[in-house]
Design a protein around this motif. Sequence first.
Motif, mmCIF file in Angstrom:
data_model
loop_
_atom_site.group_PDB
_atom_site.id
_atom_site.type_symbol
_atom_site.label_atom_id
_atom_site.label_comp_id
_atom_site.label_asym_id
_atom_site.label_seq_id
_atom_site.Cartn_x
_atom_site.Cartn_y
_atom_site.Cartn_z
ATOM 1 N N UNK A 183 25.403 1.230 1.185
ATOM 2 C CA UNK A 183 25.385 0.225 1.673
ATOM 3 C C UNK A 183 27.128 0.245 1.945
ATOM 4 N N UNK A 184 26.819 0.218 3.229
ATOM 5 C CA UNK A 184 28.504 0.324 4.343
ATOM 6 C C UNK A 184 28.759 -1.261 4.638
ATOM 7 N N UNK A 185 29.479 -1.528 4.153
ATOM 8 C CA UNK A 185 29.839 -3.004 5.032
ATOM 9 C C UNK A 185 31.007 -3.097 5.761
ATOM 10 N N UNK A 186 31.526 -4.395 6.719
ATOM 11 C CA UNK A 186 32.650 -3.882 6.990
ATOM 12 C C UNK A 186 33.376 -5.626 6.825
ATOM 13 N N UNK A 187 34.030 -6.307 6.441
ATOM 14 C CA UNK A 187 35.016 -7.040 5.913
ATOM 15 C C UNK A 187 35.925 -7.565 7.099
ATOM 16 N N UNK A 188 36.537 -8.752 7.247
ATOM 17 C CA UNK A 188 37.427 -8.859 7.928
ATOM 18 C C UNK A 188 37.719 -10.258 7.390
ATOM 19 N N UNK A 189 38.845 -10.732 6.521
ATOM 20 C CA UNK A 189 40.101 -11.243 6.298
ATOM 21 C C UNK A 189 41.277 -11.634 6.998
ATOM 22 N N UNK A 190 41.644 -13.264 6.478
ATOM 23 C CA UNK A 190 42.779 -13.497 7.551
ATOM 24 C C UNK A 190 42.892 -15.112 7.466
ATOM 25 N N UNK A 191 44.099 -15.843 8.502
ATOM 26 C CA UNK A 191 44.213 -17.250 8.256
ATOM 27 C C UNK A 191 44.217 -17.394 9.689
ATOM 28 N N UNK A 192 43.519 -18.558 9.894
ATOM 29 C CA UNK A 192 43.295 -19.250 11.919
ATOM 30 C C UNK A 192 44.410 -19.492 11.675
ATOM 31 N N UNK A 193 44.546 -20.053 13.095
ATOM 32 C CA UNK A 193 45.657 -20.571 13.706
ATOM 33 C C UNK A 193 46.605 -21.855 13.334
ATOM 34 N N UNK A 194 45.546 -22.371 12.146
ATOM 35 C CA UNK A 194 45.690 -23.736 11.468
ATOM 36 C C UNK A 194 45.670 -23.452 9.665
ATOM 37 N N UNK A 195 45.525 -21.823 9.936
ATOM 38 C CA UNK A 195 46.289 -21.673 8.371
ATOM 39 C C UNK A 195 44.991 -21.566 7.172
ATOM 40 N N UNK A 196 44.135 -21.582 7.881
ATOM 41 C CA UNK A 196 42.277 -21.634 6.505
ATOM 42 C C UNK A 196 42.428 -20.311 6.733
ATOM 43 N N UNK A 197 42.491 -19.810 5.925
ATOM 44 C CA UNK A 197 41.276 -18.198 5.140
ATOM 45 C C UNK A 197 40.622 -17.967 5.062
ATOM 46 N N UNK A 198 39.473 -17.047 6.249
ATOM 47 C CA UNK A 198 38.304 -16.678 6.035
ATOM 48 C C UNK A 198 37.718 -15.286 5.976
ATOM 49 N N UNK A 199 36.814 -15.325 5.303
ATOM 50 C CA UNK A 199 36.799 -13.374 5.178
ATOM 51 C C UNK A 199 35.072 -13.797 5.020
ATOM 52 N N UNK A 200 35.489 -13.251 6.479
ATOM 53 C CA UNK A 200 34.011 -12.712 6.480
ATOM 54 C C UNK A 200 33.509 -11.718 6.423
ATOM 55 N N UNK A 201 31.620 -11.007 6.200
ATOM 56 C CA UNK A 201 31.307 -9.889 5.346
ATOM 57 C C UNK A 201 30.168 -9.789 6.644
ATOM 58 N N UNK A 202 29.973 -8.637 6.774
ATOM 59 C CA UNK A 202 28.935 -7.904 7.584
ATOM 60 C C UNK A 202 27.185 -8.116 6.499
ATOM 61 N N UNK A 203 26.552 -7.648 7.059
ATOM 62 C CA UNK A 203 25.409 -8.014 5.991
ATOM 63 C C UNK A 203 24.836 -6.345 5.603
ATOM 64 N N UNK A 204 25.891 -5.338 5.959
ATOM 65 C CA UNK A 204 25.701 -4.631 5.289
ATOM 66 C C UNK A 204 24.635 -2.627 5.776
ATOM 67 N N UNK A 205 25.406 -1.842 6.806
ATOM 68 C CA UNK A 205 24.175 -1.152 6.684
ATOM 69 C C UNK A 205 24.066 0.825 6.193
ATOM 70 N N UNK A 206 22.409 0.494 5.539
ATOM 71 C CA UNK A 206 22.248 2.200 4.909
ATOM 72 C C UNK A 206 22.488 3.335 4.963
ATOM 73 N N UNK A 207 23.199 3.984 4.646
ATOM 74 C CA UNK A 207 23.839 5.497 5.436
ATOM 75 C C UNK A 207 23.167 6.266 3.888
ATOM 76 N N UNK A 208 22.533 7.331 4.183
ATOM 77 C CA UNK A 208 21.869 7.946 2.926
ATOM 78 C C UNK A 208 22.098 9.136 3.381
ATOM 79 N N UNK A 209 22.282 10.075 2.441
ATOM 80 C CA UNK A 209 23.202 11.622 2.967
ATOM 81 C C UNK A 209 22.696 12.540 1.758
ATOM 82 N N UNK A 210 21.483 13.403 2.439
ATOM 83 C CA UNK A 210 20.912 14.640 1.140
ATOM 84 C C UNK A 210 21.108 15.348 0.991
ATOM 85 N N UNK A 211 21.004 16.133 0.388
ATOM 86 C CA UNK A 211 21.536 17.760 -0.584
ATOM 87 C C UNK A 211 20.979 18.544 0.438
#
Length: 120
Positions: A92-120
Amino acid sequence: QVQLVESGGGKVQAGGSLRLSCTASGSDFKINAVGWFHQAPGKQRELVAAFSSGGTTNYADSVKGRFTISKDNVKNTVYLQMNSLRPEDTGVYYCNTPGLTSVGEWYDYWGQGTQVTVSS
């Protein structure tokens, strides 16, 4: 409320390609620093590609030369182009974006994930 929505996962054969997308929605929110994480079955989540707030990119050794992270600031979307996929890229691949708001509050957002399956 900010949401990250991933898409683009699926099933491919080894050597194939996929492009993942992660779009952020929410009032006035813009993606700045962002990363893509991979969680293989039974393993911990690990960072595979990242875009820093300064615009530099970094990749895990396992994906260097195969994966490319990019960002469309107009669409507020980050992409992960994955080429020469290997069975060990499965998970499962997730994107994540962390940072600070303009008023200095920390945020850390995650997506729900997307499945990748690679067969041989």
